[in-house]
Each structure stands twice: as structure tokens, then as C-alpha cells.
Design a protein around this motif. Structure first.
Motif, PDB file in Angstrom:
ATOM      1  N   LEU A 188      33.761  54.264  42.365  1.00  0.00           N
ATOM      2  CA  LEU A 188      34.164  53.395  41.473  1.00  0.00           C
ATOM      3  C   LEU A 188      33.274  52.965  40.461  1.00  0.00           C
ATOM      4  CD1 LEU A 188      35.592  50.927  44.263  1.00  0.00           C
ATOM      5  CD2 LEU A 188      36.644  52.933  43.254  1.00  0.00           C
TER       6      LEU A 188
ATOM      7  N   ALA B  59      41.628  47.815  41.678  1.00  0.00           N
ATOM      8  CA  ALA B  59      42.029  46.598  42.725  1.00  0.00           C
ATOM      9  C   ALA B  59      43.648  46.412  41.999  1.00  0.00           C
ATOM     10  CB  ALA B  59      41.211  45.335  42.466  1.00  0.00           C
TER      11      ALA B  59
ATOM     12  N   MET C 115      35.826  47.036  42.683  1.00  0.00           N
ATOM     13  CA  MET C 115      37.063  47.470  42.763  1.00  0.00           C
ATOM     14  C   MET C 115      37.750  46.769  41.592  1.00  0.00           C
ATOM     15  SD  MET C 115      39.023  48.443  45.589  1.00  0.00           S
ATOM     16  CE  MET C 115      38.426  48.798  47.389  1.00  0.00           C
TER      17      MET C 115
ATOM     18  N   ASN D 176      33.870  44.548  45.987  1.00  0.00           N
ATOM     19  CA  ASN D 176      34.754  43.721  45.414  1.00  0.00           C
ATOM     20  C   ASN D 176      34.671  43.935  44.057  1.00  0.00           C
ATOM     21  OD1 ASN D 176      36.989  41.566  45.598  1.00  0.00           O
ATOM     22  ND2 ASN D 176      35.012  40.491  44.478  1.00  0.00           N
TER      23      ASN D 176
END
Length: 220
Positions: free
Chosen positions: A74, A115, A109, A106
Motif C-alpha cells: 500500500l 479503503a 489503506m 488504516n
């Protein structure tokens, strides 16, 4: 969205059967993308990432026998044209999301753009520890270590409506007791689960099912 949230990867036959049912095909016919990112937020992260990708650790994911496994990092995605990675994510049968630091995961993402795409993907999402926690509304302050700039929030993606306390009664994590899970849950505002490595939580179209050959506890 089809989700299988584990504490320690696919550890037993019940979890494996659940994965096959969600895939709708044998594992040997499925194409996977693994996401090691979360582990870089921890000490010795690069070594743990190698173990995850090569299937040489104790949390079975990449080594389950998929037809193919690719690595989706990512932290690299913001620097790439979407045409280089979005089609691969859309074509994948399963995303294997590693453990590590849930807030680090998080952050990436969201920053990577993955996300916002998760709810519309055909891929089964399989989380391992932090990879499971990141889908929840909050991880609880007990699990906050790395934090992004200008915030100390424990909020995560909120794609499921419960929180997760992983590795319940794990021999290498003596602090992960049921008593500590009770304290952790008391600080949350929604439902939550404490699960051991023999337990998984399956979510399909909002319907939650606990799949376990171990022990777990739900807190309301």
C-alpha cells in the motif's frame, strides 16, 4: 462484501472451509493478493513481512495453496498510476491482509485509495490480527501504538460494526487475557469480540457468524 476476520490466519479446518465457501471455488483455483503493509509499523517489520509473504511464519495465509499470489504494497500505491494496480485488485479472488499495527494499516489503506474501493470489490477479504482490526470502527486505546500526525484517535475504517481483541490467551502474549479484554471492551461504545487464534468472524452482507475451534467472547 465478504469478510473473514482472523486472529492468527487460517489455523484449522473450520476456517479453511469457511474460506472455500466464501470463495465459491477451491483455494487452488483462486488468485490472491497479499498486503504486508501493517507489519512495517512494528519493530523488525521487514523480517515479519518476508515471513508473511513467503509463508514461513506461524500464521498461515499466503501458503494455503492459491493458484497465484501477488504482493500489493500500500505504501507504494500513491506514487503509481491507478491503471497499474486497480485492475489487479478488481480481478483478485481474495485479499490477504497481514497483521502488524492497525493504525499504520488504516493510514495507508486510506492514503493509497484502497479503503474506498473495498466495499465494491468481488474479492474475499481475509484479515490477520491488525488486518482484521482495521475494518472495525475502533481498535480501543489498549492497541494504540503508532499514530498518524495530528491525531491520537483509535478510529479505523468501520466497514464492520464491531471491534476485535485478537490473540486471546496467546502463549506469547500473556497480557491478552480475558480480564484485559473485559477492560478493553468497557471503553468501547459498540459490540466487540475477543477471539483466539482458532477463531474467525465471518461477515457476509452484514450477517455475522463466529467460526471457532477455540474460544471467544462477545461483549455488548
Amino acid at each position: 462484501m465478504k469478510v473473514l476476520l482472523t486472529s492468527g490466519g487460517i489455523q484449522n479446518d473450520s476456517q479453511r472451509r469457511a474460506l472455500v465457501d466464501l470463495l465459491g471455488k477451491p483455494i487452488a483455483e483462486a488468485h490472491a493478493l497479499c498486503i504486508p503493509t501493517a507489519v512495517y509499523g512494528m519493530k523488525e517489520g521487514p523480517y515479519h513481512a518476508y515471513s508473511f509473504i513467503t509463508g514461513t511464519g506461524s500464521t498461515p495465509m499466503c501458503e494455503l495453496g492459491f493458484q497465484s499470489v501477488g504482493v500489493l504494497e500500500l505504501t507504494a500505491l500513491p506514487s503509481l498510476d491507478e491503471s497499474l494496480w486497480v485492475p489487479l485488485v478488481e480481478q483478485a479472488d481474495v485479499l490477504l491482509v497481514n497483521g502488524g499495527d492497525p493504525l499504520f494499516l488504516n493510514y495507508w489503506m486510506k492514503k493509497s485509495g484502497l479503503a474506498e474501493r473495498l466495499p465494491s470489490l468481488k474479492a474475499v477479504y481475509v484479515g490477520l490480527s491488525a488486518g482484521s482490526m482495521v475494518l472495525t470502527p475502533r481498535i480501543g486505546q489498549a492497541f494504540v501504538e503508532w499514530t498518524p500526525p495530528h491525531t491520537t484517535s483509535d478510529e479505523t475504517l468501520g466497514l464492520v460494526d464491531f471491534s476485535i481483541f485478537p490473540h486471546l490467551d496467546h502463549e506469547l502474549l500473556p497480557e491478552n487475557t480475558l480480564d484485559e479484554a473485559v477492560k478493553w471492551a468497557a471503553d468501547l461504545t459498540g459490540p466487540s469480540y475477543a477471539i483466539d487464534d482458532q477463531t474467525a468472524i465471518q461477515v457476509v452482507d452484514g450477517v455475522v457468524e463466529v467460526i471457532s475451534e477455540g474460544h471467544w467472547k462477545r461483549f455488548d
